[in-house]
Design an enzyme around this catalytic site. Structure first.
Site, mmCIF file in Angstrom:
data_model
loop_
_atom_site.group_PDB
_atom_site.id
_atom_site.type_symbol
_atom_site.label_atom_id
_atom_site.label_comp_id
_atom_site.label_asym_id
_atom_site.label_seq_id
_atom_site.Cartn_x
_atom_site.Cartn_y
_atom_site.Cartn_z
ATOM 1 N N ASP A 93 -15.186 -12.974 -4.575
ATOM 2 C CA ASP A 93 -15.014 -14.286 -3.937
ATOM 3 C C ASP A 93 -15.558 -14.323 -2.517
ATOM 4 O O ASP A 93 -16.156 -15.312 -2.107
ATOM 5 C CB ASP A 93 -13.534 -14.676 -3.942
ATOM 6 C CG ASP A 93 -12.997 -14.847 -5.352
ATOM 7 O OD1 ASP A 93 -13.520 -15.716 -6.071
ATOM 8 O OD2 ASP A 93 -12.078 -14.105 -5.746
ATOM 9 N N SER A 134 -11.340 -1.185 0.152
ATOM 10 C CA SER A 134 -10.024 -1.114 0.787
ATOM 11 C C SER A 134 -10.097 -1.555 2.239
ATOM 12 O O SER A 134 -9.161 -2.158 2.758
ATOM 13 C CB SER A 134 -9.500 0.328 0.777
ATOM 14 O OG SER A 134 -8.827 0.634 -0.399
ATOM 15 N N ASN A 141 -14.385 0.188 -5.992
ATOM 16 C CA ASN A 141 -15.461 1.047 -5.471
ATOM 17 C C ASN A 141 -16.239 1.777 -6.564
ATOM 18 O O ASN A 141 -16.822 2.822 -6.320
ATOM 19 C CB ASN A 141 -14.871 2.125 -4.542
ATOM 20 C CG ASN A 141 -14.274 1.567 -3.276
ATOM 21 O OD1 ASN A 141 -14.318 0.368 -3.032
ATOM 22 N ND2 ASN A 141 -13.692 2.436 -2.470
ATOM 23 N N ASP A 189 0.269 2.342 18.679
ATOM 24 C CA ASP A 189 -0.448 1.068 18.757
ATOM 25 C C ASP A 189 0.354 -0.080 18.150
ATOM 26 O O ASP A 189 0.007 -1.251 18.349
ATOM 27 C CB ASP A 189 -1.794 1.171 18.034
ATOM 28 C CG ASP A 189 -2.830 1.934 18.847
ATOM 29 O OD1 ASP A 189 -2.514 2.342 19.982
ATOM 30 O OD2 ASP A 189 -3.950 2.120 18.339
ATOM 31 N N ALA A 219 -7.684 -7.505 -8.954
ATOM 32 C CA ALA A 219 -8.548 -8.442 -8.229
ATOM 33 C C ALA A 219 -9.363 -9.322 -9.165
ATOM 34 O O ALA A 219 -9.851 -10.388 -8.758
ATOM 35 C CB ALA A 219 -9.484 -7.678 -7.295
ATOM 36 N N HIS A 257 -3.510 5.837 3.898
ATOM 37 C CA HIS A 257 -4.239 4.639 3.486
ATOM 38 C C HIS A 257 -3.567 3.363 3.985
ATOM 39 O O HIS A 257 -4.221 2.457 4.524
ATOM 40 C CB HIS A 257 -4.337 4.642 1.961
ATOM 41 C CG HIS A 257 -5.335 3.702 1.391
ATOM 42 N ND1 HIS A 257 -5.012 2.410 1.021
ATOM 43 C CD2 HIS A 257 -6.645 3.861 1.092
ATOM 44 C CE1 HIS A 257 -6.090 1.816 0.519
ATOM 45 N NE2 HIS A 257 -7.093 2.677 0.547
ATOM 46 N N ASP A 268 0.848 -1.195 0.000
ATOM 47 C CA ASP A 268 0.000 0.000 0.000
ATOM 48 C C ASP A 268 0.882 1.242 0.000
ATOM 49 O O ASP A 268 1.931 1.244 -0.632
ATOM 50 C CB ASP A 268 -0.944 -0.048 1.206
ATOM 51 C CG ASP A 268 -2.269 0.635 0.944
ATOM 52 O OD1 ASP A 268 -2.298 1.879 0.991
ATOM 53 O OD2 ASP A 268 -3.270 -0.052 0.681
#
Length: 388
Positions: A314, A338, A266, A145, A282, A168, A136
């Site tokens: 899928d 995403s 999207n 974190d 994809a 992102h 990415d």
């Protein structure tokens, strides 16, 4: 990927037959006068950097050559695909984008709704010992974190470090591999003890190229990653063929035990009656395509679907109002396929911790254990993924 279109970079991908990188390089020279360097011979340089000193670069692990070529050279190589020899496919390289996300309202509770819907909040598995590559925009390496986590990084964007200047990548890594408990809000990470392989294949502006993604996949395979998560792509048109180069690469990855999971895209506007086809890469049969659902189990308005035999959804994951990490020790709630994709990748890591199965076996477990939802398979595939 909302609002973006696939565009060529001016370079080309040449798919070489299995175990044909040496003879393939010779054929490129013979047919088109293109001289290449092989990544097996040069360490520490990206394909884009190597192209500055040669006409092409052979990604040895994948059997793919990235080249620059004039019109006559491109014609010669295109014609070679149909002739006996090591050149299996020839196609223009595409520009790819971080799949577009949409700001949403903040969420409350001990766990995000996505962890609850996938049963990750109740799973004893943590992904410990499993390597997950997320390709990415990189990662905020200072996010509190993720302190103390096993993190390996690689940047395949010339001139940019892995540090995430976009956001992102940090968000999707948080969902797939972040913490299940947080002092600053709900727990949001699924594979909370997996080893994180953060590959920067998209620049800080959110875009990149096929070659960067392929380099990232090669890096993930060579590092023994069981799962590769890609919340990126380019829009496709109905009936547009999938990339033969990416399909063969995915098959080669599977043969080495690496499952590639990617966002479906999207581009749909279901409220207006438009269902867009699954995007690149994809839509390749050997890459698991992920659609998005909301907290009520409805398909997201933007989620791409199966519209022809070329690319199909899928499975689905939580992809609306997803809370996760953001650069600057922050958090953000976003929507998009995403956001659904790292849910699936995280659960793949949980399954991989509990079973020796990899690649197609891991794909089968994700599909078989998915919860059936009251949606057509063209939208939801096998259903909503579930943690073991």
């Amino acid at each position: 990927m909302a609002g973006t279109e696939s565009s060529a970079t001016g370079r080309y991908l040449v798919l070489l037959e299995d175990d044909s990188t040496v003879v393939g390089a010779r054929e490129l020279t013979r047919l088109a006068g293109i001289r290449t360097v092989n990544t097996a011979d040069i360490v520490g340089a990206s394909a884009a950097e190597l192209l500055g000193a040669a006409d092409g670069v052979v990604l040895n692990e994948l059997g793919i050559a990235l080249i620059t070529a004039g019109a006559d050279q491109a014609t010669a190589l295109s014609e070679a695909v149909n002739a006996p020899g090591p050149i299996a496919a020839f196609e223009a390289e595409r520009t790819v984008y971080a799949i577009g996300d949409q700001p949403a309202a903040p969420v409350d509770g001990e766990f995000t709704w996505g962890l609850q819907a996938t049963r990750a909040d109740r799973s004893a598995a943590t992904g410990k010992g499993v390597r997950v590559a997320v390709l990415d925009t990189g990662l905020d390496l200072q996010h509190p974190d993720l302190a103390g986590r096993d993190i390996v990084t690689g940047s395949f964007v010339p001139g940019e470090e892995v540090q995430d200047g976009h956001g992102h990548g940090t968000h999707v890594i948080g969902t797939s591999c972040g913490p299940r408990t947080s002092q600053n809000g709900p727990g949001y990470g699924i594979a909370s003890e997996a080893s994180i392989y953060a590959g920067k294949v998209l620049g800080n502006e959110g875009s990149g190229s096929d070659s960067g993604i392929l380099e990232g996949i090669s890096w993930a395979i060579s590092n023994g990653c069981s799962v590769v998560s890609m919340s990126l792509g380019a829009a496709t048109e109905p009936g547009q063929p999938f990339s033969e180069a990416f399909e063969r690469v995915a098959q080669r990855a599977m043969a080495k035990g690496t499952l590639i999971i990617a966002a479906a895209g999207n581009e749909s506007a279901r409220g207006q009656g438009t269902v867009a086809p699954v995007g690149h890469p994809a839509n390749c049969p050997s890459i698991m395509a992920v659609g998005a659902v909301d907290a009520q189990g409805a398909i997201a308005d933007f989620s791409c679907g199966t519209v022809d035999e070329i690319g199909q959804v899928d499975v689905v994951g939580p992809g609306v109002d997803v809370h996760s990490s953001w650069p600057g020790a922050g958090y953000k709630t976003l929507s998009g396929t995403s956001m659904a994709t790292p849910h699936v990748a995280g659960i793949a890591a949980l399954l991989a911790q509990q079973t020796p199965e990899r690649a197609w076996g891991l794909w089968a477990r994700l599909a078989q254990t998915a919860r059936r939802v009251p949606l057509p398979s063209t939208d939801a595939g096998a259903g909503l993924v579930q943690a073991p």
